[in-house]
Design an enzyme around this catalytic site. Structure first.
Site, mmCIF file in Angstrom:
data_model
loop_
_atom_site.group_PDB
_atom_site.id
_atom_site.type_symbol
_atom_site.label_atom_id
_atom_site.label_comp_id
_atom_site.label_asym_id
_atom_site.label_seq_id
_atom_site.Cartn_x
_atom_site.Cartn_y
_atom_site.Cartn_z
ATOM 1 N N GLU A 122 -72.762 -98.112 -53.326
ATOM 2 C CA GLU A 122 -72.775 -96.791 -52.634
ATOM 3 C C GLU A 122 -71.470 -95.772 -53.131
ATOM 4 O O GLU A 122 -70.996 -95.121 -52.345
ATOM 5 C CB GLU A 122 -72.580 -97.318 -51.096
ATOM 6 C CG GLU A 122 -73.757 -97.973 -50.546
ATOM 7 C CD GLU A 122 -73.917 -98.148 -48.995
ATOM 8 O OE1 GLU A 122 -72.667 -97.604 -48.446
ATOM 9 O OE2 GLU A 122 -74.604 -98.627 -48.554
ATOM 10 N N GLU A 227 -80.021 -103.816 -48.745
ATOM 11 C CA GLU A 227 -79.306 -103.704 -47.282
ATOM 12 C C GLU A 227 -80.051 -103.109 -46.291
ATOM 13 O O GLU A 227 -80.695 -101.915 -46.403
ATOM 14 C CB GLU A 227 -77.835 -102.922 -47.278
ATOM 15 C CG GLU A 227 -76.695 -103.634 -47.885
ATOM 16 C CD GLU A 227 -75.389 -102.843 -47.771
ATOM 17 O OE1 GLU A 227 -75.190 -102.244 -46.665
ATOM 18 O OE2 GLU A 227 -74.677 -102.856 -48.816
#
Length: 293
Positions: A122, A227
Site C-alpha cells: 500500500e 487483503e
C-alpha cells in the site's frame, strides 16, 4: 536435502481443490507487542491447518522487522506451511535490511517455503513513493533472487489498494510485477452505499476493476486477493456495521468464493487492535464464527 524433499512434497499436493494458494495475513507481534518466536509462528500454522478448509499459507508484512523470516521460515517448514513473503520499501536503509533478511532466508532454507514475494504494501495508496521508484525496487528484488538456486522461479509482485491499481499514474508498477495483489474493504468504502447487503457486490466490482486494468497494461498477469475482510467489532463506517453476524456473512459470501476462484490471503488470522477487529480468531485462537465453506 530436507528443503528439496519438502518442496517436492508440497508441489505434489498442490493440485485439484488445492489449486490456489489460500491463507491469512498474520502480524509479527503478539497482543503484548512482543515479537513472535518460532514457536508462536508454529502455533499460527498449526491452528490454521486445523481450520475448515485446511489453510497452510501465511502472508507476512516484513522480512527483517521482528526477525520475521528468521523465525517464520523454520516454523513453516516444521509444520508443512508456506509464506507469502514481503519486503518493506520505506527508506533505503530499511529496504536494504529487508532484502538481506530475505536473501539470508533463501540461502539457508532454499525456496520451497516461498509462495511468492511482495515488494511493498500500500505504498501507492499512502503516496509514500512514486510508481517509477517502486517499480525499480521490484526489479531490484527480482535481480537479487536470480542469484539464488531456484530463485528465478519465484514470482515478484506488489500489494496495494484497488483504488491505487486503477490509478493510471501507477501503471509502471503493474508492468514490473509478475502478479498484482489487491486489497479491497467494502466496510471502508464511505463514498457509496456499503451495508453488508452490498459487501459482495462492492468487493467483486473493485476486484474486476483491477483485473481490467491489469489485463490492459500487462496481459496474462495474475491478480491475487491479498487483503479483505469484515470486522466482528468496531465503529459503524457509513452504512457498514461491524459485528459477528456481518463478519460471518461476508466470510460466507466473499471469502469462500475468493478461495475457490484464485490466490487469496484473508485479513486477518488474529487482530489484537481493539477496533475495528478483523481477526477470525479470538485471543485464545478460537474461531469467532463458522469458517466452513
Amino acid at each position: 536435502m530436507k528443503t528439496t524433499t519438502y518442496a517436492l512434497a508440497l508441489a505434489a499436493s498442490f493440485t485439484g481443490a488445492n489449486a490456489y494458494w489460500k491463507g491469512f495475513n498474520s502480524q509479527a507481534t503478539m497482543g503484548n507487542g512482543a515479537c513472535k518466536t518460532q514457536a508462536d509462528w508454529e502455533k499460527d500454522f498449526n491452528v490454521m491447518k486445523a481450520l475448515p478448509g485446511g489453510f497452510s499459507s501465511i502472508r507476512v508484512y516484513a522480512s527483517s522487522d521482528c526477525n520475521t523470516l528468521a523465525n517464520a521460515v523454520p516454523a513453516a517448514i516444521a509444520t508443512g506451511g508456506t509464506i507469502l513473503a514481503s519486503v518493506w520499501t520505506q527508506d533505503d536503509a530499511h529496504f536494504d535490511r529487508e532484502k538481506q533478511a530475505l536473501l539470508a532466508a533463501v540461502q539457508q532454507y532454499g525456496v520451497g517455503w516461498l509462495v511468492a514475494i511482495t515488494v511493498g504494501s500500500e505504498d501507492l495508496y499512502r503516496k509514500e513513493t512514486s510508481a517509477s521508484t517502486l517499480a525499480q525496487k521490484i526489479y531490484d528484488v527480482r535481480g537479487m533472487m536470480t542469484t539464488v538456486n531456484g530463485g528465478s522461479s519465484i514470482e515478484i509482485g506488489h500489494v496495494d489498494t484497488w483504488t491505487a491499481w486503477v490509478d493510471g499514474a501507477n501503471e509502471d508498477v503493474i508492468r514490473a510485477c509478475d502478479f498484482v495483489g489487491t486489497d479491497g474493504y467494502p466496510y471502508f468504502q464511505s463514498t457509496m452505499s456499503n451495508p453488508i447487503d452490498q459487501g459482495s457486490n462492492l468487493f467483486w466490482e473493485s476486484t474486476q476493476a483491477v483485473r481490467d486494468v491489469v489485463n490492459r497494461v500487462k496481459p496474462g498477469a495474475w491478480v491475487w486477493i491479498t487483503e479483505s475482510g469484515w470486522p466482528s467489532a468496531g465503529p459503524t463506517e457509513n452504512q457498514a456495521v461491524a459485528n459477528v453476524e456481518n463478519a460471518q456473512r461476508y466470510w460466507s459470501e466473499v471469502a469462500c468464493a475468493a478461495f475457490a476462484a484464485g490466490h487469496t490471503f484473508w485479513y486477518t488470522l488474529q487482530d489484537f487492535a481493539a477496533t475495528p477487529n478483523f481477526g477470525v480468531l479470538d485471543a485464545n485462537y478460537n474461531p469467532l464464527y463458522n469458517l466452513a465453506c
